[in-house]
Design a protein around this motif. Sequence first.
Motif, mmCIF file in Angstrom:
data_model
loop_
_atom_site.group_PDB
_atom_site.id
_atom_site.type_symbol
_atom_site.label_atom_id
_atom_site.label_comp_id
_atom_site.label_asym_id
_atom_site.label_seq_id
_atom_site.Cartn_x
_atom_site.Cartn_y
_atom_site.Cartn_z
ATOM 1 N N TYR A 60 0.842 -1.208 0.000
ATOM 2 C CA TYR A 60 0.000 0.000 0.000
ATOM 3 C C TYR A 60 0.874 1.255 0.000
ATOM 4 O O TYR A 60 0.653 2.181 -0.787
ATOM 5 N N GLN A 61 1.867 1.292 0.896
ATOM 6 C CA GLN A 61 2.699 2.487 1.039
ATOM 7 C C GLN A 61 3.505 2.768 -0.229
ATOM 8 O O GLN A 61 3.686 3.926 -0.614
ATOM 9 N N LYS B 235 1.077 4.407 -2.499
ATOM 10 C CA LYS B 235 0.726 5.734 -1.997
ATOM 11 C C LYS B 235 1.845 6.733 -2.243
ATOM 12 O O LYS B 235 1.586 7.907 -2.554
ATOM 13 N N ASP B 236 3.076 6.300 -2.121
ATOM 14 C CA ASP B 236 4.218 7.199 -2.332
ATOM 15 C C ASP B 236 4.247 7.741 -3.764
ATOM 16 O O ASP B 236 4.804 8.814 -4.016
ATOM 17 N N TYR C 2 1.521 8.574 -5.386
ATOM 18 C CA TYR C 2 0.396 9.495 -5.520
ATOM 19 C C TYR C 2 0.163 10.230 -4.201
ATOM 20 O O TYR C 2 -0.894 10.089 -3.565
ATOM 21 N N PRO C 3 1.133 11.015 -3.768
ATOM 22 C CA PRO C 3 1.022 11.646 -2.444
ATOM 23 C C PRO C 3 -0.086 12.692 -2.354
ATOM 24 O O PRO C 3 -0.574 12.974 -1.263
ATOM 25 N N LEU D 297 -5.947 7.506 -2.033
ATOM 26 C CA LEU D 297 -5.699 6.195 -2.632
ATOM 27 C C LEU D 297 -6.802 5.233 -2.206
ATOM 28 O O LEU D 297 -6.921 4.877 -1.031
ATOM 29 N N TYR E 283 -7.748 1.658 -2.219
ATOM 30 C CA TYR E 283 -6.954 0.430 -2.306
ATOM 31 C C TYR E 283 -7.897 -0.766 -2.227
ATOM 32 O O TYR E 283 -8.561 -0.981 -1.207
ATOM 33 N N LEU F 281 -9.197 2.973 2.629
ATOM 34 C CA LEU F 281 -8.309 4.112 2.789
ATOM 35 C C LEU F 281 -7.580 3.940 4.113
ATOM 36 O O LEU F 281 -8.183 3.494 5.105
ATOM 37 N N ASN G 58 -4.442 5.524 7.012
ATOM 38 C CA ASN G 58 -3.654 6.638 7.559
ATOM 39 C C ASN G 58 -4.364 7.973 7.347
ATOM 40 O O ASN G 58 -5.548 8.089 7.629
ATOM 41 N N ASP H 81 -5.285 9.516 4.682
ATOM 42 C CA ASP H 81 -6.409 9.405 3.744
ATOM 43 C C ASP H 81 -7.673 8.968 4.468
ATOM 44 O O ASP H 81 -8.773 9.457 4.199
ATOM 45 N N CYS I 238 -6.683 1.910 -7.003
ATOM 46 C CA CYS I 238 -5.730 0.800 -7.010
ATOM 47 C C CYS I 238 -6.505 -0.515 -7.032
ATOM 48 O O CYS I 238 -7.211 -0.847 -6.073
#
Length: 884
Positions: A27-28, A31-32, A34-35, A39, A41, A49, A51, A53, A103
Amino acid sequence: MALIFNHGKNEEDKVAKAKQTPMMKQYQAVKDQYPDAFLFYRLGDFYELFNEDAIKGAQILELTLTTRNHSAANPIPMCGVPHRAVDNYIDILIDKGYKVAICEQMEDPKQAKGMVKRAVTRLVTPGTKMDLKGDDAQSNNYLTAVLPQAPGFKLAYADLTTGELKVTSLATEAAVINELINLQTKEVVYDQELPASLTTVLTKQNLLLSHQTPQTGQAEISYLTQALTDDGEIAVVTLLVSYLLTTQKRALAHLQVAQAYELNAYMKIDHNSKANLELMINMRSGKKQGTLAWLLDATKTAMGSRLLKRWLDRPLIDQAKIEERQDKVAVLLDHYFERSNLQAELTKVYDLERLAGRVAYGSVNGRDLVQLKTSLQQVPKIKYVLETLAAPVFDQLTAGLDPLSDIAALIDQAVVEDAPVAITEGGLIKPGYNQQLDTYRDAMENGKQWIAELQEKERAATGINNLKIGYNHVFGYYIEVTKANIAKLPADRYERKQTLVNAERFATPELKAKEAIILEAQEKSTSLEYDLFVAVRDQVKAQISRLQALAANLAELDVLQSFAVVSEDYHFVRPTLNQRHELKISGGRHPVVEKFLGHQAYVPNDVVMDPQTAILLITGPNMSGKSTYMRQLALIAVMAQIGCFVPADAADLPIFDQIFTRIGAADDLVSGESTFMVEMMEANNALQNATPNSLILFDEIGRGTATYDGMALAQAIIEYVHDHVHAKTLFSTHYHELTQLDQRLAQLKNVHVGASEENGELVFLHRVEPGPADKSYGVHVAKLAGLPASLLARADVILGQLEKGTAAAAPTPTTPPVAPSSAPQLVEEASGQLELFGPAPAPAAKPADKKAGQVLAQLKELDLMGLTPMEVMNQVYQWQRKLK
């Protein structure tokens, strides 16, 4: 300190990432990339979603915020939405100006070895939103790219939903801003840094700014730029298409070859003037109702409605093209029954532009293809109606109505009429279209019949009348028996599969064998149906250019029939166009106001300006209709130049290259500009850019400052237009002193909106007549507003005194007198009016005593001469209260 803090935070992040599970690492990693996007997922049947998000998304989308690994020291915030409902949640985020990265699972979890592969399949942004619903379906959704290139800018825009792609060159930042606002673009793409002043304005307009590095050398980009010769325009189209390819991650076969356009090829109307005229948006409600677009929109298709707005946005200046549209409207107006038949068929035509877009995009479903087929089946009928008109002016359009019979027949043969929305669950393809599919379906149908027969057979063999055979996705087919009847089952054939509270589920060798056949047929049937549907979709996709050409012709026909309908319903007439710089409208009407008032209640007016007349100076009381009179001329000009008939008894018009308006008063709070500053800026725009072929509407210029300043500016503007610009200009004012200008400005004429007094009451006549108004009736209007009678009586007294140039009847003020040298100057200013209109009269007599000096001092303190009538009455009321 900030650097140390960030370093510590980065170390914490590294430690946290080191402790992540494989899934969260995956996931991370995504995400990195598309900061700046939410996201979504995919996990099974949900999009999750995590964190920040999740925290922000839960708040915006009103979701329940939970945690993952809640027993850990640092649980991970999360929230999710069902995959079937994800579009609604994405729409909410996009409408608020956010980006969403989707994603997806790239392999079947059942067949995956280890972690399921996932990847972002699409980045949804405000400018790339594909699914538009409701009122949005009748509007374009533009994405724009801006590229600074000395000495100006290059600008390209596209509508991903329809494939429209245009490019132009602009000279100034102001032109860029004006074009972006006119397009109502949602997102601006850039490569090189934009000027800070431009970025500031775009940010204040709430436009999303997205950076993109151009991709060069791609065949798709080369194809789309093949018609362009300007290197800068090729570069900005490359930038725009690169962003679309990067975000959408698929071929975009429906994008049309980029077309260059020049603003000078159309009537130019800046965004402020469009707002003042309410062409598209009602200034009070912010909606379409009450606008010219609303009045003229009798279209039957969404693509027709969009084309009408584009025509309104860019009226023509080519007389031959305007008259060609008028000829078509005239034919439809004269053929009521044929026009009614066209409307009936157009009503059954869906949005071909966006259907073609979804086909190319790969998001089309079975229902979409059925809508496409239904639309295509109307084309031969529409073509027949046009042929019966026997009007040569329609020959080219008729020839362009390609019914795509091959595509309509293909869809009719392949896709069921009541096709489901989902394209991966079967039920899409008609029986008889594919022999192998029919074989699978026969096996499935026979299997179901066999299951029913087996159920009856087992009931007879066991004596259990409530025995039943069922199916679920986990255990497959089973025989269910209540626990009370289990003893009746033969132990040698029945194999236990599942235990329930009140029943047991079993399988037999015979049932297992048939289950394998049925499930295999079902799985293969569903897979084959999907493949067949994709094949049909690809055959339709190969004809995108034909579909788009058909859509363009149908949209044009729809707008033309709409013009004919409203022209008949509201008694519009065909205007004539001239090159004589002459304007003559008989019985002109404001079409939108007339719709609300009714044809019988509206008072029509003439507008006559011969080639030697450049300015009509309009006087008359507030609320009498001066602004309506001015707006109706502009709307008639716009309607004429888009090819529509106009609200008048007769109209002969020059072709205007631009329209400038300054009507109404409004602060620009975002830019920190006052009403008067906005007024002066809009006036300056007209004075700097208007030509002798332009139309200028100035309403109450100069009222936002002191009387003398305003009057001086108003006169200077009139003189400048008269001596330097020579544009057709309507200038309304309450400064009656300006009416004297007709004595020395040969191209200026006075007109006024009539009003009369009956038994002390003001009656608006709403009729424009030659000559200046005799007075402004400001106090009468205040009476209509319901101000206190005593205040109105006092205002009448003060008005009489001011008109005589004295204030002798004013109560003795308590403030100290002004210095003797100031008092004569005040009297001289009040009577001579700063020599604005010729030689000043002889100075008034100097104050003879202290009382007169006190009166003048009070008058100067109040500065009544610099106030509007309403402000005068407020000051008088406060003055009286203070003295009491």
